[in-house]
Design an enzyme around this catalytic site. Structure first.
Site, PDB file in Angstrom:
ATOM      1  N   ASN A  67       6.633  -9.617 -13.833  1.00  0.00           N
ATOM      2  CA  ASN A  67       5.397  -9.625 -13.149  1.00  0.00           C
ATOM      3  C   ASN A  67       4.466 -10.892 -13.605  1.00  0.00           C
ATOM      4  O   ASN A  67       4.912 -11.458 -14.425  1.00  0.00           O
ATOM      5  CB  ASN A  67       4.501  -8.243 -13.756  1.00  0.00           C
ATOM      6  CG  ASN A  67       5.024  -6.998 -13.279  1.00  0.00           C
ATOM      7  OD1 ASN A  67       5.761  -6.922 -12.260  1.00  0.00           O
ATOM      8  ND2 ASN A  67       4.396  -6.056 -13.860  1.00  0.00           N
ATOM      9  N   ILE A  68       3.736 -11.412 -12.529  1.00  0.00           N
ATOM     10  CA  ILE A  68       2.735 -12.473 -12.706  1.00  0.00           C
ATOM     11  C   ILE A  68       2.375 -12.601 -14.181  1.00  0.00           C
ATOM     12  O   ILE A  68       2.223 -13.859 -14.641  1.00  0.00           O
ATOM     13  CB  ILE A  68       1.938 -12.763 -11.509  1.00  0.00           C
ATOM     14  CG1 ILE A  68       1.302 -14.071 -11.392  1.00  0.00           C
ATOM     15  CG2 ILE A  68       0.864 -11.665 -11.571  1.00  0.00           C
ATOM     16  CD1 ILE A  68       0.760 -14.569 -10.124  1.00  0.00           C
ATOM     17  N   LYS A  69       1.479 -11.511 -14.408  1.00  0.00           N
ATOM     18  CA  LYS A  69       0.856 -11.264 -15.807  1.00  0.00           C
ATOM     19  C   LYS A  69       1.656 -11.840 -16.916  1.00  0.00           C
ATOM     20  O   LYS A  69       1.262 -12.199 -18.125  1.00  0.00           O
ATOM     21  CB  LYS A  69       0.258 -10.173 -16.017  1.00  0.00           C
ATOM     22  CG  LYS A  69       1.136  -8.971 -15.911  1.00  0.00           C
ATOM     23  CD  LYS A  69       0.249  -7.935 -16.457  1.00  0.00           C
ATOM     24  CE  LYS A  69       1.321  -6.404 -16.344  1.00  0.00           C
ATOM     25  NZ  LYS A  69       0.555  -5.508 -16.029  1.00  0.00           N
ATOM     26  N   GLY A  70       2.948 -11.599 -17.218  1.00  0.00           N
ATOM     27  CA  GLY A  70       3.650 -12.028 -18.280  1.00  0.00           C
ATOM     28  C   GLY A  70       3.535 -11.273 -19.437  1.00  0.00           C
ATOM     29  O   GLY A  70       3.074  -9.977 -19.395  1.00  0.00           O
TER      30      GLY A  70
END
Length: 136
Positions: A67-70
């Site tokens: 996911n982009i949020k990491g």
């Protein structure tokens, strides 16, 4: 972000002060540099397919990677514009994961599997390995 925990039995004492940790011999790249390298070397997007297989519903780890949020301030693979991420989520059947990897011509397949007391993870990983080899 790799962290290994190794268990084993030995017949001697291990002094952790004697354990030598070798630092990586290469610099970390920025997201801009990573995107540029993928574009230059592949000339297309890098395709990554990920899932939790079998009955595993614990997606925290795979989501942190994909996911982009990491995780912990570091971005996940979706953040990189030159990486195409297919996150299949939890409780994915192995044949479905292999089929999706083939359909997308995945460069990498990431599998998350919680270690269980009844060794279900060993069975699932063995099945995954066999499915990948038989689909070649």
């Amino acid at each position: 972000f790799t962290f290994f925990v190794v268990y084993g039995s030995v017949t001697h004492l291990v002094d952790v002060r004697d354990v030598e940790v070798v630092e990586r011999e290469f610099p970390l790249l920025s997201s801009k540099e990573i995107n540029a390298e993928i574009r230059k070397k592949l000339r297309r997007k890098l395709v990554v397919v990920g899932a939790c297989i079998g009955t595993d519903a614990h997606t925290v780890g795979i989501d942190a990677i994909l996911n982009i949020k990491g995780f912990a301030g570091e971005k996940g693979l979706e953040y990189y514009r030159e990486i195409s991420v297919v996150n299949l989520g939890a409780q994915v059947l192995i044949p479905d994961l292999v089929e999706r990897a083939q359909q997308t011509k995945a460069d990498a397949v990431l599998v998350s599997q919680v270690v269980t007391q009844r060794d279900a993870h060993l069975h699932n990983v063995s099945q995954m390995s066999a499915a990948c080899w038989s689909s070649r």
